[in-house]
Design an enzyme around this catalytic site. Structure first.
Site, PDB file in Angstrom:
ATOM      1  N   ASN A 100      37.259  49.398  43.035  1.00  0.00           N
ATOM      2  CA  ASN A 100      37.856  47.953  42.888  1.00  0.00           C
ATOM      3  C   ASN A 100      36.748  46.846  43.229  1.00  0.00           C
ATOM      4  O   ASN A 100      36.099  47.137  44.248  1.00  0.00           O
ATOM      5  CB  ASN A 100      39.234  47.853  43.941  1.00  0.00           C
ATOM      6  CG  ASN A 100      39.645  46.530  43.766  1.00  0.00           C
ATOM      7  OD1 ASN A 100      39.950  45.960  42.730  1.00  0.00           O
ATOM      8  ND2 ASN A 100      39.940  45.819  44.818  1.00  0.00           N
ATOM      9  N   HIS A 139      36.482  43.126  44.582  1.00  0.00           N
ATOM     10  CA  HIS A 139      37.449  42.114  45.516  1.00  0.00           C
ATOM     11  C   HIS A 139      36.319  40.988  45.694  1.00  0.00           C
ATOM     12  O   HIS A 139      35.041  41.336  46.244  1.00  0.00           O
ATOM     13  CB  HIS A 139      37.821  43.070  46.797  1.00  0.00           C
ATOM     14  CG  HIS A 139      38.587  41.926  47.248  1.00  0.00           C
ATOM     15  ND1 HIS A 139      39.806  41.612  47.057  1.00  0.00           N
ATOM     16  CD2 HIS A 139      38.317  41.494  48.531  1.00  0.00           C
ATOM     17  CE1 HIS A 139      40.369  40.896  48.017  1.00  0.00           C
ATOM     18  NE2 HIS A 139      39.402  40.497  48.803  1.00  0.00           N
ATOM     19  N   SER A 173      32.753  42.515  46.864  1.00  0.00           N
ATOM     20  CA  SER A 173      32.448  43.894  47.403  1.00  0.00           C
ATOM     21  C   SER A 173      33.146  44.743  46.004  1.00  0.00           C
ATOM     22  O   SER A 173      34.219  44.582  45.536  1.00  0.00           O
ATOM     23  CB  SER A 173      33.317  44.017  48.469  1.00  0.00           C
ATOM     24  OG  SER A 173      32.828  42.946  49.480  1.00  0.00           O
ATOM     25  N   ASP A 178      42.524  47.102  50.104  1.00  0.00           N
ATOM     26  CA  ASP A 178      41.111  46.311  50.311  1.00  0.00           C
ATOM     27  C   ASP A 178      40.665  46.765  51.282  1.00  0.00           C
ATOM     28  O   ASP A 178      39.491  46.249  52.106  1.00  0.00           O
ATOM     29  CB  ASP A 178      40.984  44.754  50.388  1.00  0.00           C
ATOM     30  CG  ASP A 178      41.708  44.507  49.005  1.00  0.00           C
ATOM     31  OD1 ASP A 178      41.437  45.102  47.898  1.00  0.00           O
ATOM     32  OD2 ASP A 178      42.318  43.200  48.942  1.00  0.00           O
TER      33      ASP A 178
HETATM   34  C1  GAR Z   1      37.599  38.661  39.673  1.00  0.00           C
HETATM   35  O1  GAR Z   1      37.177  37.542  40.728  1.00  0.00           O
HETATM   36  C2  GAR Z   1      38.015  39.824  40.683  1.00  0.00           C
HETATM   37  O2  GAR Z   1      36.895  40.036  41.671  1.00  0.00           O
HETATM   38  C3  GAR Z   1      39.150  39.440  41.487  1.00  0.00           C
HETATM   39  O3  GAR Z   1      40.051  38.975  40.164  1.00  0.00           O
HETATM   40  C4  GAR Z   1      38.974  38.390  39.346  1.00  0.00           C
HETATM   41  C5  GAR Z   1      39.073  38.815  37.892  1.00  0.00           C
HETATM   42  O4  GAR Z   1      38.496  38.287  36.951  1.00  0.00           O
HETATM   43  N1  GAR Z   1      39.756  40.642  41.886  1.00  0.00           N
HETATM   44  C6  GAR Z   1      40.803  40.450  42.690  1.00  0.00           C
HETATM   45  O5  GAR Z   1      40.870  39.474  43.413  1.00  0.00           O
HETATM   46  C7  GAR Z   1      41.322  41.765  43.338  1.00  0.00           C
HETATM   47  N2  GAR Z   1      42.068  41.500  44.594  1.00  0.00           N
HETATM   48  P1  GAR Z   1      38.336  38.855  35.510  1.00  0.00           P
HETATM   49  O6  GAR Z   1      39.665  39.059  34.890  1.00  0.00           O
HETATM   50  O7  GAR Z   1      37.659  37.652  34.807  1.00  0.00           O
HETATM   51  O8  GAR Z   1      37.519  40.020  35.627  1.00  0.00           O
END
Ligand code: GAR
Length: 225
Positions: free
Chosen positions: A107, A109, A136, A145
């Site tokens: 994942n 995060h 991360s 997480d």
């Molecule tokens: C990213 O910033 C990722 O790190 C976060 O969601 C966004 C997705 O962006 N993930 C989380 O918060 C997971 N807990 P994207 O759809 O443009 O890849």
């Protein structure tokens, strides 16, 4: 030998998915995306992979959380992935899903774990007055997480930052981080054991940092062939 198979879980816009697609297309990542899976049938991310296996279902149309998870897990398993990557997948994965893919489930995060598990990470970093923020990539375990962190990237927090400006500064670094970790994963160099991430069979006691050029800095002994 065919390229390692990656299944990608998404919920939103899919910029991390796009980074993986671009890296594969440009030859920077020797892998193939074998399926993209979503809990949001209208996720923009799904539009990025017209020719690829896509599976999406609204979790609310299932009798229970575990029924949705089981359907998702069966669909992912059917794509026969070597690695399963949550790239902006915003639904908590149940224990049964995690155990089924454990050790090959990653994942990304948007925080410097163990700081700020869960949601609103940019806001929380700003509220805490952090000077540094980051993202991360970690192995997924049943606790949210909380799995072993493989690698992290950082960005400075600047005065006047908002959650939006901070997330915009972080996002391109996230993309580089995810692709770099997938590079190690698909080369067979990454594993999880006993709560640790292993690189070339050696436990990582601190996350691998991403340098300003977007390369992971590997521990010294691992640099020699
Ligand atoms: C990213 O910033 C990722 O790190 C976060 O969601 C966004 C997705 O962006 N993930 C989380 O918060 C997971 N807990 P994207 O759809 O443009 O890849």
């Amino acid at each position: 030998m065919s390229a390692p198979r990656i299944a990608v879980l998404v919920s939103g816009r899919g910029s991390n998915l796009q980074a993986i697609l671009d890296a594969i297309r440009q030859g920077g990542l020797q892998a193939q995306i074998v399926g993209v899976f979503s809990d949001k049938p209208h996720a923009a991310a799904l539009q990025r992979v017209a020719g690829t296996l896509r599976w999406a279902a609204d979790a609310r149309s299932f009798p229970s959380r575990s029924d949705f998870d089981a359907a998702l897990a069966d669909a992912v398993a059917a794509s026969q992935p070597d690695w399963v990557v949550c790239a902006g997948y915003m639904r908590i994965l149940g224990d049964a899903f995690v155990e089924r893919f454990r050790g090959r489930l990653l994942n990304i995060h948007p925080s410097l774990l163990p700081k700020y598990r869960g949601l609103h990470t940019h806001e929380r970093a700003l509220q805490a007055g952090d000077r540094k923020h980051g993202a991360s990539v970690h192995f997924v375990v049943p606790e949210l997480d909380a799995g072993a962190v493989v690698a992290q990237c950082t960005v400075p927090v600047e005065s006047g930052d908002t959650a939006q400006s901070l997330s915009q500064r972080l996002l391109p670094r996230e993309h580089g981080l995810l692709v770099a970790v997938l590079g190690l994963a698909t080369e067979g160099r990454l594993a999880e054991q006993g709560g640790f991430a292993l690189l070339d069979g050696q436990a990582l006691f601190t996350p691998l940092p991403l340098d300003s050029a977007g390369h992971l800095i590997l521990p010294d002994p691992l640099l020699s062939p």
